[in-house]
Design an enzyme around this catalytic site. Structure first.
Site, PDB file in Angstrom:
ATOM      1  N   HIS A  61       9.762  58.607  -2.562  1.00 54.38           N
ATOM      2  CA  HIS A  61      10.965  59.431  -3.052  1.00 54.38           C
ATOM      3  C   HIS A  61      10.835  60.912  -2.801  1.00 54.38           C
ATOM      4  O   HIS A  61      11.896  61.285  -2.467  1.00 54.38           O
ATOM      5  CB  HIS A  61      11.048  59.137  -4.451  1.00 54.38           C
ATOM      6  CG  HIS A  61      12.201  60.205  -5.124  1.00 54.38           C
ATOM      7  ND1 HIS A  61      13.377  60.140  -5.133  1.00 54.38           N
ATOM      8  CD2 HIS A  61      11.688  61.005  -6.269  1.00 54.38           C
ATOM      9  CE1 HIS A  61      13.681  60.911  -5.948  1.00 54.38           C
ATOM     10  NE2 HIS A  61      12.994  61.507  -6.555  1.00 54.38           N
ATOM     11  N   HIS A  85       8.661  67.941  -6.071  1.00 58.11           N
ATOM     12  CA  HIS A  85       9.691  68.197  -7.080  1.00 58.11           C
ATOM     13  C   HIS A  85       9.349  67.396  -8.549  1.00 58.11           C
ATOM     14  O   HIS A  85       9.884  67.828  -9.446  1.00 58.11           O
ATOM     15  CB  HIS A  85      11.016  67.971  -6.670  1.00 58.11           C
ATOM     16  CG  HIS A  85      11.280  66.666  -6.571  1.00 58.11           C
ATOM     17  ND1 HIS A  85      11.270  65.888  -5.559  1.00 58.11           N
ATOM     18  CD2 HIS A  85      12.094  65.930  -7.582  1.00 58.11           C
ATOM     19  CE1 HIS A  85      11.839  64.588  -5.923  1.00 58.11           C
ATOM     20  NE2 HIS A  85      12.122  64.500  -6.824  1.00 58.11           N
ATOM     21  N   GLU A  89       6.756  67.018 -13.989  1.00 53.87           N
ATOM     22  CA  GLU A  89       7.293  66.294 -15.023  1.00 53.87           C
ATOM     23  C   GLU A  89       6.478  64.801 -14.909  1.00 53.87           C
ATOM     24  O   GLU A  89       6.401  64.493 -16.213  1.00 53.87           O
ATOM     25  CB  GLU A  89       8.943  65.925 -14.506  1.00 53.87           C
ATOM     26  CG  GLU A  89       9.464  64.865 -15.581  1.00 53.87           C
ATOM     27  CD  GLU A  89       9.840  65.351 -16.835  1.00 53.87           C
ATOM     28  OE1 GLU A  89       9.700  66.655 -16.800  1.00 53.87           O
ATOM     29  OE2 GLU A  89      10.204  64.797 -17.566  1.00 53.87           O
ATOM     30  N   ASP A  90       5.911  64.639 -13.738  1.00 57.14           N
ATOM     31  CA  ASP A  90       5.353  62.903 -13.737  1.00 57.14           C
ATOM     32  C   ASP A  90       3.997  62.955 -13.504  1.00 57.14           C
ATOM     33  O   ASP A  90       3.379  61.846 -13.739  1.00 57.14           O
ATOM     34  CB  ASP A  90       6.235  62.185 -12.879  1.00 57.14           C
ATOM     35  CG  ASP A  90       7.644  61.842 -13.088  1.00 57.14           C
ATOM     36  OD1 ASP A  90       7.935  61.989 -14.383  1.00 57.14           O
ATOM     37  OD2 ASP A  90       8.440  61.537 -12.197  1.00 57.14           O
TER      38      ASP A  90
HETATM   39 MN    MN Z   1      13.102  62.940  -8.392  1.00 56.21          MN
END
Ligand code: MN
Length: 746
Positions: A61, A85, A89-90
């Site tokens: 992704h 990106h 967050e992850d």
């Molecule tokens: Mn994304």
């Protein structure tokens, strides 16, 4: 069956990444590929073990988002940021980790994308969606953040088939309402179309299918038509010596869908499904071509639009016309220069694409800076002369004057930049502002002058007993509307003061007539008077007396007359009282010497008068004078315990002297109120709140524990007279936990 086929497809990330590298090389952009490889490596390691819904490694992704970023024409830092990106967050990686290896610019972009990802979206009415779009743009700060977010969303929409139906719908709605319009605003036509068509597929699958089925069925016919028209136009332009490139396409599904919906047509009722684009070198060429097209075909009236002389707000330029082709089929022709074309396709990113010398846009040359005025106007970058630095300094300050925050319910509130919780509270409702006792931002208590940031969730704490806005708030509030509402509150509060003042003035005046307020507040008595003076309620009358709109004497006389007329049987009693009062008045007047501190001492003038500290009388109190040794006359309330004790002592009998209040009282008087209440935290605060709300002039306020869970508060106030004091005491009775309220000396 279809799903099975989809899930077995597992793209190899390394292959996919090499294809990306090749694409960058092919684009002719001069980028540090080692740096981009390092970013891929960081993302691959960070996301290792994470899978997408389709079973492929998560990093695919990230590569796809970077790939779209290359298509859009973003710079090296953006491509690195696109690869990374989702790591904040992850994964465990932080801003610092990214900054250390790739610099703060890249880390800031990734962090910006993360912030946008965290914004909660719930479907709202159109105005809310517009505010949310502005909020995202304002939050992005750096234009690259929003462009990467669009790339991210585009890839997620392309692979939405693997998500649950609920998520498909939710993401599609968000795409349709938020991201496609943002792409449009940034002039990114191509991304906008694709986002819209992908979203429509999930939002109205049957509507989408109806159109695509129909288009597919008619494709041979449409293609033949387009080929024919294109050849005709090309031949004519060649003959006229116009250098032009012609593209034609079927309009995108969502634009057809919208037309069907708006005009209530079925697809067979829509004729102009095809759009032609003629791209030329210069603006004069555009108008030449337009003339030629109109010479070849009959234009449809009202369909000509000149966005060259009047660009759209997103800087889109072209001339549009719709003409009738062979067999009466209408089609649209858009005519534009290459520069306009790339601007339309890639929006703000077009500038970068040009500058990197991409081969397709040969019409652009070095030194064409002034032709990018639209980018400058859009982004207000100060670095316009240096193309390479251009992106690095781009800030989205289209909304620099605004800040967008959330209410706890998720509504987006648009406030002027620098706005504070006060502005927020008043923008919700003036009642919220007037009763504000605190503010929380993102769950933490903040001061009233906290400058709200984009995306903040703001919560206002209110209390019924809030003191109301302080005058300082006028300096803290940034919005005119908040300031207006605060001022309104003060105007209204002054009304309260006026009513209070009017009440004591009228009461005093009525007393001379042997009446009380209660006597005249009866609707039957005051009703006709209120009507005559056009007051809507008794408070209006009091307020008018308070600010001097009507004199207390006049009001009292009218009310007295009305009371007399009304009740003949009471007339005699009232008359007696008034006569008695008049007698007292004249007697007092005869005796009247000069008042000292508003006190007349019978038979004495200008004697030394002091108010006893034990009972601190105020005008209206029943008072006695006691001649002290060498300190003049001490004034007590008749109900004062000390006074009672002195009265009971026969040896003091000769020292009493008659005293009365003068009719004109110039001073205010200091007196003390004692409040017995259940001891609790916040008691003193609540008392202070009430006192402040009614604008009591407080000299001191303190409280002490007086036993198990009881407290005694003592309030020293300055008042005009007993009625004002009574009013204050009655208001204090509303404080929770208050038992008794008494005056001192009792
Ligand atoms: Mn994304």
């Amino acid at each position: 069956m279809e799903n099975q086929e989809l899930t077995v497809r597992t793209p190899d990330p390394d292959e996919q990444f090499e294809a990306l590298i090749q694409k960058i090389k092919d684009s002719g952009h001069n980028m540090d590929l080692g740096r981009i490889r390092a970013a891929y490596e960081m993302a691959r390691v960070a996301h290792s073990g994470q899978l997408r819904r389709d079973g492929s490694p998560y990093v695919t992704h990230c590569i796809a988002a970077a790939d779209i970023s290359v298509d859009i024409g973003l710079d090296e830092d953006s491509i690195i940021a696109a690869l990374l990106h989702d790591v904040i967050e992850d994964t465990n990686l932080t801003h610092e980790d990214i900054a250390r290896q790739f610099g703060t610019a890249v880390a800031d972009i990734v962090e910006g994308v993360t912030k946008l990802t965290r914004v909660q979206y719930t479907s709202k009415e159109e105005e809310q969606a517009e505010n949310l779009r502005k909020m995202l743009l304002a939050m992005a700060k750096d234009i690259r953040v929003i462009l990467i977010k669009i790339a991210d969303r585009l890839h997620n929409m392309r692979t939405m088939a693997y998500q649950s139906p609920e998520k498909q719908r939710a993401k599609s709605l968000e795409t349709m309402e938020i991201y496609a319009p943002i792409a449009h605003r940034l002039g990114m036509q191509r991304a906008k179309w694709e986002l819209e068509d992908l979203a429509l597929q999930y939002l109205d699958p049957s509507g989408y299918k109806e159109i695509t089925d129909n288009l597919n069925a008619r494709m041979p016919e449409l293609e033949a038509f387009m080929d024919n028209m294109k050849a005709k136009i090309q031949a004519r332009l060649d003959a006229e010596g116009e250098q032009a490139t012609i593209y034609c396409r079927i309009k995108h599904v969502y634009s057809i869908y919208r037309k069907m919906y708006a005009q209530k047509l079925d697809i067979n009722g829509i004729f102009d499904l095809c759009a032609f684009r003629v791209i030329v070198d210069s603006i004069p060429d555009c108008y030449n071509v337009l003339g030629i097209i109109h010479d070849m075909f009959k234009p449809v009236p009202g369909r000509f639009k000149d966005y060259i002389s009047t660009p759209k707000p997103n800087m889109y330029q072209s001339v549009h016309t719709t003409v009738i082709g062979s067999e009466g089929i209408p089609f649209e022709v858009q005519i534009r220069t290459w520069e306009m074309h790339y601007t339309a396709e890639y929006g703000v990113a077009a500038h970068w694409k040009y500058k990197m010398g991409s081969s397709a846009n040969t019409a652009l040359k070095e030194g064409d800076e002034d032709r990018f005025a639209w980018v400058r106007r859009l982004l207000e970058s100060q670095q316009e002369s240096d193309a390479v630095d251009f992106f690095h300094n781009m800030k989205v300050d289209m909304f620099a004057d605004d800040v967008f925050v959330f209410s706890p319910k998720g509504d987006v509130i648009n406030l002027p930049a620098g706005a504070t919780p006060i502005d927020f509270a008043y923008s919700i409702h003036s009642d919220i502002g007037n009763h504000m006792v605190g503010a929380k931002v993102n769950g933490r208590i903040v001061t009233y002058d906290y400058a709200l940031q984009n995306g903040d969730i703001v919560e206002i704490r209110t209390s019924k007993s809030a003191p109301g806005p302080s005058r300082d708030w006028l300096n803290v509030a940034k919005s005119g509307s908040a300031r207006t509402k605060i001022k309104q509150w003060y105007k209204k509060e002054r009304r309260e003061e006026n009513i209070q003042r009017g009440r004591s003035m009228l009461e005093e005046e009525l007393k001379h007539n042997g009446l009380t307020l209660d006597d005249v507040m009866d609707e039957a008595v005051c009703g006709p008077i209120l009507k005559r003076f056009s007051f809507s309620c008794f408070d209006d009358l009091l307020a008018a007396v308070g600010y001097g709109g009507i004199t207390a004497t006049r009001a009292a006389n009218r009310l007295r007359d009305e009371a007399k007329n009304l009740k003949p049987e009471r007339k005699t009693a009232l008359d007696k009282v008034s006569e008695a009062a008049e007698r007292r008045e004249t007697q007092a007047a005869k005796k009247e010497g000069k008042a000292v501190h508003g006190i007349l001492v019978a038979g004495l003038s200008n004697c030394l008068v002091k108010f006893s500290r034990c009972c601190t009388p105020v005008p209206g109190d029943d008072i006695m004078g006691f001649i002290t040794r060498g300190q003049g006359v001490s004034i007590h309330r008749r109900d004062c315990v000390n006074c009672q004790q002195l009265l009971s002592q026969p040896e003091n009998a000769g020292r009493w002297v008659q005293v009365s209040w003068a009719s004109k009282i110039p001073d205010t008087y200091v007196t003390t109120i004692l409040i017995s209440a259940k001891n609790r935290s916040g008691l003193v605060m609540d008392i202070a709140t009430v006192l402040n709300a009614i604008n009591a002039k407080v000299r001191s306020l303190n409280a002490r524990e007086t036993g198990i869970s009881m407290a005694l508060a003592s309030v020293t106030v300055e008042v005009k007279d007993a009625s004002e004091l009574k009013y204050i005491m009655s208001r204090l009775a509303s404080v929770p936990g208050v038992g008794s309220i008494t005056r001192n000396g009792m």
